[in-house]
Scaffold this motif. Structure first.
Motif, PDB file in Angstrom:
ATOM      1  N   CYS A 159      -3.401   2.424 -43.096  1.00 15.94           N
ATOM      2  CA  CYS A 159      -2.300   3.000 -43.682  1.00 15.94           C
ATOM      3  C   CYS A 159      -2.368   3.989 -44.798  1.00 15.94           C
ATOM      4  CB  CYS A 159      -1.209   1.946 -44.143  1.00 15.94           C
ATOM      5  SG  CYS A 159       0.340   2.592 -44.289  1.00 15.94           S
ATOM      6  N   ASP A 160      -1.787   5.204 -44.639  1.00 14.61           N
ATOM      7  CA  ASP A 160      -1.868   6.147 -45.527  1.00 14.61           C
ATOM      8  C   ASP A 160      -0.911   6.094 -46.711  1.00 14.61           C
ATOM      9  OD1 ASP A 160      -4.129   7.372 -44.244  1.00 14.61           O
ATOM     10  OD2 ASP A 160      -2.580   8.497 -42.784  1.00 14.61           O
ATOM     11  N   LYS A 161       0.217   5.249 -46.581  1.00 13.75           N
ATOM     12  CA  LYS A 161       1.178   5.217 -47.526  1.00 13.75           C
ATOM     13  C   LYS A 161       1.093   4.041 -48.522  1.00 13.75           C
ATOM     14  CE  LYS A 161       4.554   7.609 -44.432  1.00 13.75           C
ATOM     15  NZ  LYS A 161       6.061   7.641 -44.057  1.00 13.75           N
TER      16      LYS A 161
ATOM     17  N   PRO B   9       4.310   1.199 -47.268  1.00 10.60           N
ATOM     18  CA  PRO B   9       4.596   1.621 -45.835  1.00 10.60           C
ATOM     19  C   PRO B   9       5.330   0.644 -45.280  1.00 10.60           C
ATOM     20  CG  PRO B   9       2.657   0.235 -46.171  1.00 10.60           C
ATOM     21  CD  PRO B   9       2.962   0.601 -47.504  1.00 10.60           C
ATOM     22  N   SER B  10       6.377   1.205 -44.169  1.00  9.05           N
ATOM     23  CA  SER B  10       7.192   0.315 -43.224  1.00  9.05           C
ATOM     24  C   SER B  10       6.144  -0.144 -42.027  1.00  9.05           C
ATOM     25  CB  SER B  10       8.143   1.237 -42.788  1.00  9.05           C
ATOM     26  OG  SER B  10       7.880   2.128 -41.748  1.00  9.05           O
TER      27      SER B  10
ATOM     28  N   LYS C 171       6.067   0.766 -39.027  1.00  6.72           N
ATOM     29  CA  LYS C 171       5.669   2.000 -38.270  1.00  6.72           C
ATOM     30  C   LYS C 171       4.564   2.630 -38.782  1.00  6.72           C
ATOM     31  CE  LYS C 171       9.457   5.079 -39.619  1.00  6.72           C
ATOM     32  NZ  LYS C 171      10.317   6.065 -39.347  1.00  6.72           N
ATOM     33  N   ASP C 172       4.424   2.782 -39.715  1.00  9.94           N
ATOM     34  CA  ASP C 172       3.475   3.566 -40.574  1.00  9.94           C
ATOM     35  C   ASP C 172       1.965   2.641 -40.621  1.00  9.94           C
ATOM     36  OD1 ASP C 172       5.085   5.483 -41.416  1.00  9.94           O
ATOM     37  OD2 ASP C 172       5.701   3.967 -43.365  1.00  9.94           O
ATOM     38  N   VAL C 173       1.797   1.523 -40.176  1.00 10.49           N
ATOM     39  CA  VAL C 173       0.491   0.789 -40.144  1.00 10.49           C
ATOM     40  C   VAL C 173      -0.055   1.060 -39.104  1.00 10.49           C
ATOM     41  CG1 VAL C 173      -0.056  -1.480 -40.335  1.00 10.49           C
ATOM     42  CG2 VAL C 173       1.723  -0.893 -41.815  1.00 10.49           C
ATOM     43  N   ARG C 174      -1.237   0.944 -38.700  1.00 10.03           N
ATOM     44  CA  ARG C 174      -2.168   0.942 -37.399  1.00 10.03           C
ATOM     45  C   ARG C 174      -3.333  -0.008 -37.795  1.00 10.03           C
ATOM     46  NH1 ARG C 174      -1.803   5.564 -40.029  1.00 10.03           N
ATOM     47  NH2 ARG C 174      -4.066   5.524 -40.505  1.00 10.03           N
TER      48      ARG C 174
END
Length: 155
Positions: free
Chosen positions: A94-96, A99-100, A102-105
């Motif tokens: 995650c780049d944030k 994060p929420s 939806k931002d997590v991979r």
């Protein structure tokens, strides 16, 4: 040691047995019968470990290796005993900073060596594997997404 039954929302049924420590346990899993083969079971030790590197989000690795266990000796369960060596590595990205969901991979590396046990022509094993493996990948992806969708993000 007493095994107890667990039926997960993934449709995978397993009996959890001896807990070796907070990261390792022995399982007895009964696999869904895949025609034309006999139904299989597996007894395996599963170890999970959190891997942490400074400046990175933690990763996880899970290793599953077949083993023998006195409460489920081979040949007494009525199933053909399969054996496995499986490694699953998960790295959350995650780049944030806040994060929420939806931002997590998640990057996943999965390696499995499965001996179905018993006797089956290699052409049948190959055909069943080609048919069932994509189903497994879809099922485990859906299970993971369903498992975390309403939970707070954890690393």
């Amino acid at each position: 040691v007493v095994f107890w039954y667990c039926s997960g929302s993934s449709g995978i049924n397993a009996e959890y047995g001896e807990v070796l420590d907070e990261f390792c346990a022995v399982y007895h899993q009964i696999l869904k019968r895949v025609w034309p083969s006999a139904q299989r079971d597996i007894v395996y030790a599963s170890h999970k470990q959190k891997l942490e590197n400074e400046g990175e989000r933690p990763s996880w690795i899970v290793c599953n290796v077949s083993c023998d266990h006195p409460t489920v000796p081979e040949g007494t369960s009525g199933y053909t005993r399969a054996s496995i060596e499986v490694v699953l590595f998960c790295k959350t990205e995650c780049d944030k900073s806040d994060p929420s969901r939806k931002d997590v991979r998640c990057k996943i590396v999965y390696s499995a060596s499965v001996n179905p046990g018993g006797w089956a022509p290699s052409s049948v094993v190959k055909a069943v594997s080609q048919r069932e493996y994509p189903k497994f990948l879809k099922k485990i992806s859906s299970f993971a997404q369903d498992h975390v969708k309403n939970n707070a993000i954890q690393y």
